[in-house]
Motif scaffolding. Structure first.
Motif, PDB file in Angstrom:
ATOM      1  N   GLU A 210      -7.972 -13.511   3.365  1.00  0.00           N
ATOM      2  CA  GLU A 210      -7.257 -12.233   4.306  1.00  0.00           C
ATOM      3  C   GLU A 210      -5.804 -12.025   4.203  1.00  0.00           C
ATOM      4  N   SER A 211      -5.577 -11.070   4.625  1.00  0.00           N
ATOM      5  CA  SER A 211      -4.134 -10.631   4.793  1.00  0.00           C
ATOM      6  C   SER A 211      -4.504  -9.239   6.168  1.00  0.00           C
ATOM      7  N   THR A 212      -3.014  -9.117   6.317  1.00  0.00           N
ATOM      8  CA  THR A 212      -2.314  -8.426   6.994  1.00  0.00           C
ATOM      9  C   THR A 212      -1.263  -7.598   6.821  1.00  0.00           C
ATOM     10  N   ARG A 213      -0.661  -6.465   7.240  1.00  0.00           N
ATOM     11  CA  ARG A 213      -0.018  -5.344   6.639  1.00  0.00           C
ATOM     12  C   ARG A 213       1.215  -5.748   8.609  1.00  0.00           C
ATOM     13  N   PRO A 214       2.085  -6.036   8.090  1.00  0.00           N
ATOM     14  CA  PRO A 214       2.926  -6.128   9.403  1.00  0.00           C
ATOM     15  C   PRO A 214       3.148  -4.239   9.719  1.00  0.00           C
ATOM     16  N   GLY A 215       2.268  -3.746  11.352  1.00  0.00           N
ATOM     17  CA  GLY A 215       3.190  -2.967  11.822  1.00  0.00           C
ATOM     18  C   GLY A 215       2.309  -1.791  11.816  1.00  0.00           C
ATOM     19  N   SER A 216       0.750  -2.600  11.291  1.00  0.00           N
ATOM     20  CA  SER A 216      -1.073  -1.853  11.060  1.00  0.00           C
ATOM     21  C   SER A 216      -1.939  -2.873  11.661  1.00  0.00           C
TER      22      SER A 216
ATOM     23  N   PRO B 163       5.348  -0.342  -0.289  1.00  0.00           N
ATOM     24  CA  PRO B 163       6.283  -1.370   0.584  1.00  0.00           C
ATOM     25  C   PRO B 163       6.184  -1.474   2.147  1.00  0.00           C
ATOM     26  N   VAL B 164       6.957  -2.959   2.473  1.00  0.00           N
ATOM     27  CA  VAL B 164       6.734  -3.507   3.398  1.00  0.00           C
ATOM     28  C   VAL B 164       8.718  -3.639   3.742  1.00  0.00           C
ATOM     29  N   ASN B 165       9.152  -2.686   4.467  1.00  0.00           N
ATOM     30  CA  ASN B 165      11.029  -2.998   4.247  1.00  0.00           C
ATOM     31  C   ASN B 165      10.905  -3.075   3.061  1.00  0.00           C
ATOM     32  N   GLY B 166      11.396  -1.917   1.914  1.00  0.00           N
ATOM     33  CA  GLY B 166      11.761  -2.301   0.677  1.00  0.00           C
ATOM     34  C   GLY B 166      10.890  -3.090  -0.379  1.00  0.00           C
ATOM     35  N   HIS B 167      10.027  -3.668  -0.024  1.00  0.00           N
ATOM     36  CA  HIS B 167       9.238  -4.994  -0.792  1.00  0.00           C
ATOM     37  C   HIS B 167       8.092  -5.115  -0.750  1.00  0.00           C
ATOM     38  N   TYR B 168       7.488  -5.179  -1.812  1.00  0.00           N
ATOM     39  CA  TYR B 168       6.050  -5.257  -2.143  1.00  0.00           C
ATOM     40  C   TYR B 168       5.775  -6.589  -2.290  1.00  0.00           C
ATOM     41  N   GLY B 169       4.831  -6.727  -1.070  1.00  0.00           N
ATOM     42  CA  GLY B 169       4.574  -8.328  -0.986  1.00  0.00           C
ATOM     43  C   GLY B 169       3.448  -8.737  -1.854  1.00  0.00           C
ATOM     44  N   ILE B 170       3.230  -9.566  -2.033  1.00  0.00           N
ATOM     45  CA  ILE B 170       1.903 -10.607  -2.737  1.00  0.00           C
ATOM     46  C   ILE B 170       1.456 -11.588  -1.353  1.00  0.00           C
ATOM     47  N   GLY B 171      -0.162 -11.340  -1.002  1.00  0.00           N
ATOM     48  CA  GLY B 171      -1.094 -12.494  -0.779  1.00  0.00           C
ATOM     49  C   GLY B 171      -1.528 -13.397  -1.575  1.00  0.00           C
TER      50      GLY B 171
END
Length: 134
Positions: free
Chosen positions: A76-82, A52-60
């Motif tokens: 193409e996707s990225t994760r905040p902080g990575s 999770p990111v900030n408690g949520h499982y994001g979907i692209g």
């Protein structure tokens, strides 16, 4: 639970038909992928993170136009902080691999498994081309 119809204001070609969603055989440490038909008749790829990111499982999500279903599509996707960039795609049955060119100048041949491919890298996608029959 995935919404069965696009929310107000969403373009139909950018929304998957919920009943058509199926998991793709892409084994990446950070994410899993699904494919679906779009409401407009194109192909959609969905990317779900394992953490999770900030408690949520994001979907692209990315959907092709109906006229492009013969060439496949990618997301193409990225994760905040990575620094990790996840790239996933689907291709026609005749394609054995894809040649991926990244923004850092490198190229990589990625094998296709059951019409799907994916990789994790620290550079963004510049271009992708299909390698017919291997």
């Amino acid at each position: 639970v995935f919404l069965a119809s696009p929310p107000p204001g969403a373009a139909p070609e950018s929304w998957p038909v919920a009943a058509s969603i199926r998991k793709l055989p892409i084994n990446l440490p950070i994410a899993s992928a699904w494919i679906a038909q779009s409401v407009a008749g194109g192909i959609c790829i969905l990317d779900a993170r394992h953490q999770p990111v900030n408690g949520h499982y994001g979907i692209g999500m990315s959907c092709s136009e109906p006229s492009r279903t013969d060439s496949g599509t990618y997301l193409e996707s990225t994760r905040p902080g990575s620094n990790v960039v996840t790239i996933m795609g689907v291709v026609p049955s005749s394609v054995a691999a894809v040649q991926v060119t990244l923004t850092n100048g490198t190229t990589e041949k990625v094998p296709v498994n059951d019409n799907a491919w994916g990789l994790e890298t620290e550079a963004h996608l510049q271009s992708v081309s299909n390698v017919e029959g291997g």
